[in-house]
Design an enzyme around this catalytic site. Sequence first.
Site, PDB file in Angstrom:
ATOM      1  N   SER A 168       0.873  -1.175   0.000  1.00  0.00           N
ATOM      2  CA  SER A 168       0.000   0.000   0.000  1.00  0.00           C
ATOM      3  C   SER A 168       0.910   1.225   0.000  1.00  0.00           C
ATOM      4  O   SER A 168       1.360   1.682   1.048  1.00  0.00           O
ATOM      5  CB  SER A 168      -0.918   0.004   1.225  1.00  0.00           C
ATOM      6  OG  SER A 168      -1.875  -1.016   1.133  1.00  0.00           O
ATOM      7  N   LYS A 219      -6.647   2.172  -4.459  1.00  0.00           N
ATOM      8  CA  LYS A 219      -6.597   1.419  -3.196  1.00  0.00           C
ATOM      9  C   LYS A 219      -6.706   2.363  -2.005  1.00  0.00           C
ATOM     10  O   LYS A 219      -7.437   2.099  -1.037  1.00  0.00           O
ATOM     11  CB  LYS A 219      -5.295   0.612  -3.126  1.00  0.00           C
ATOM     12  CG  LYS A 219      -4.949   0.050  -1.738  1.00  0.00           C
ATOM     13  CD  LYS A 219      -5.921  -1.014  -1.283  1.00  0.00           C
ATOM     14  CE  LYS A 219      -5.646  -1.474   0.145  1.00  0.00           C
ATOM     15  NZ  LYS A 219      -4.360  -2.126   0.326  1.00  0.00           N
ATOM     16  N   LYS A 251      -2.272   4.044   8.564  1.00  0.00           N
ATOM     17  CA  LYS A 251      -1.257   4.285   7.533  1.00  0.00           C
ATOM     18  C   LYS A 251      -1.908   4.551   6.186  1.00  0.00           C
ATOM     19  O   LYS A 251      -1.531   5.488   5.461  1.00  0.00           O
ATOM     20  CB  LYS A 251      -0.321   3.084   7.439  1.00  0.00           C
ATOM     21  CG  LYS A 251       0.784   3.234   6.402  1.00  0.00           C
ATOM     22  CD  LYS A 251       1.331   1.901   5.962  1.00  0.00           C
ATOM     23  CE  LYS A 251       0.374   1.184   5.045  1.00  0.00           C
ATOM     24  NZ  LYS A 251       0.919  -0.041   4.421  1.00  0.00           N
TER      25      LYS A 251
END
Length: 301
Positions: free
Chosen positions: A98, A173, A243
Amino acid sequence: MKIGFIGLGAMGLPMFRNLVKQYPDSIAYDLSAEARTRAAGEGLRVAATASGLRGLDIVITMLPNGAAVRGCLLGGPGGTALIPGSLNEGGIVIDMSSSSPLDTASLSKDLEAHGIILADAPVSGSIPKARDGTLSIMLGASDAVAERLTPVLQSMGGTLIRTGAVSTAHAMKALNNYLYAAGLMAASEAMIIGKTLGLNLETLVDVFNCSSGRNVATETKLRQHMLEGGDFKGGFGLHLMAKDLGISHGLHEHLGFLPAQLDLCHRTWQDACAVLDKNADNLEIARFLEERLVGPSADTA
């Protein structure tokens, strides 16, 4: 085809297990000696050092963030650069971490100078989906690169969605996880209000899920994990969610605007991370919000 896989953490190890089923010559590496030992103990092929990754056609990274990916590939303070040297000419890096789309776009240009192609392919789904190979995978790559990578990615996921050019998958994402976090936060607050009003919470969940308020949190988290006596374990870490929210939040300078709800979600998860255990599940945000709004519940007092 020779594939290297870097990152044998909670998601990376089960993904590598599935990759090896289709590509048995694949080799993995992780900075952690414990992670390498655990994987090798399963009979998986693991390099003892990063220099053991050589002659590869594809390198897959599954690391904490884009900075770690850059450091792994191009080197950093005290680090060993995999590029040049590890990949054959015309090789491809697939970043399944990610990462920030801004970092990905920058890294793509730097790798191109070495004759290496970058594709971003982040995943959606928790550890059980990584284990059984049913992850949803987003892919940012040209048509020609996507054609080469599709069978590799299908060995680890059940759904593959093309998103456009490199960096678009990481952007989508990040936005998906922001949307999930916002829905989870709203569902948690609605349940806190319902509990304070003395409503039947089982019935309240039924109302959500047959009405316009339903979302993935109401459908797959509330009754399954978050009602009285629930385990509050949805399979994704609260700190990982924080995060990912940081990635979306960090786009505001590039965008020139900062959506208020994104800012609120980001600040709320950062506040929760400051007081909750580093291994807390993302569903613990509900108990954090309840304590903040009405005080400790019977479960947490």
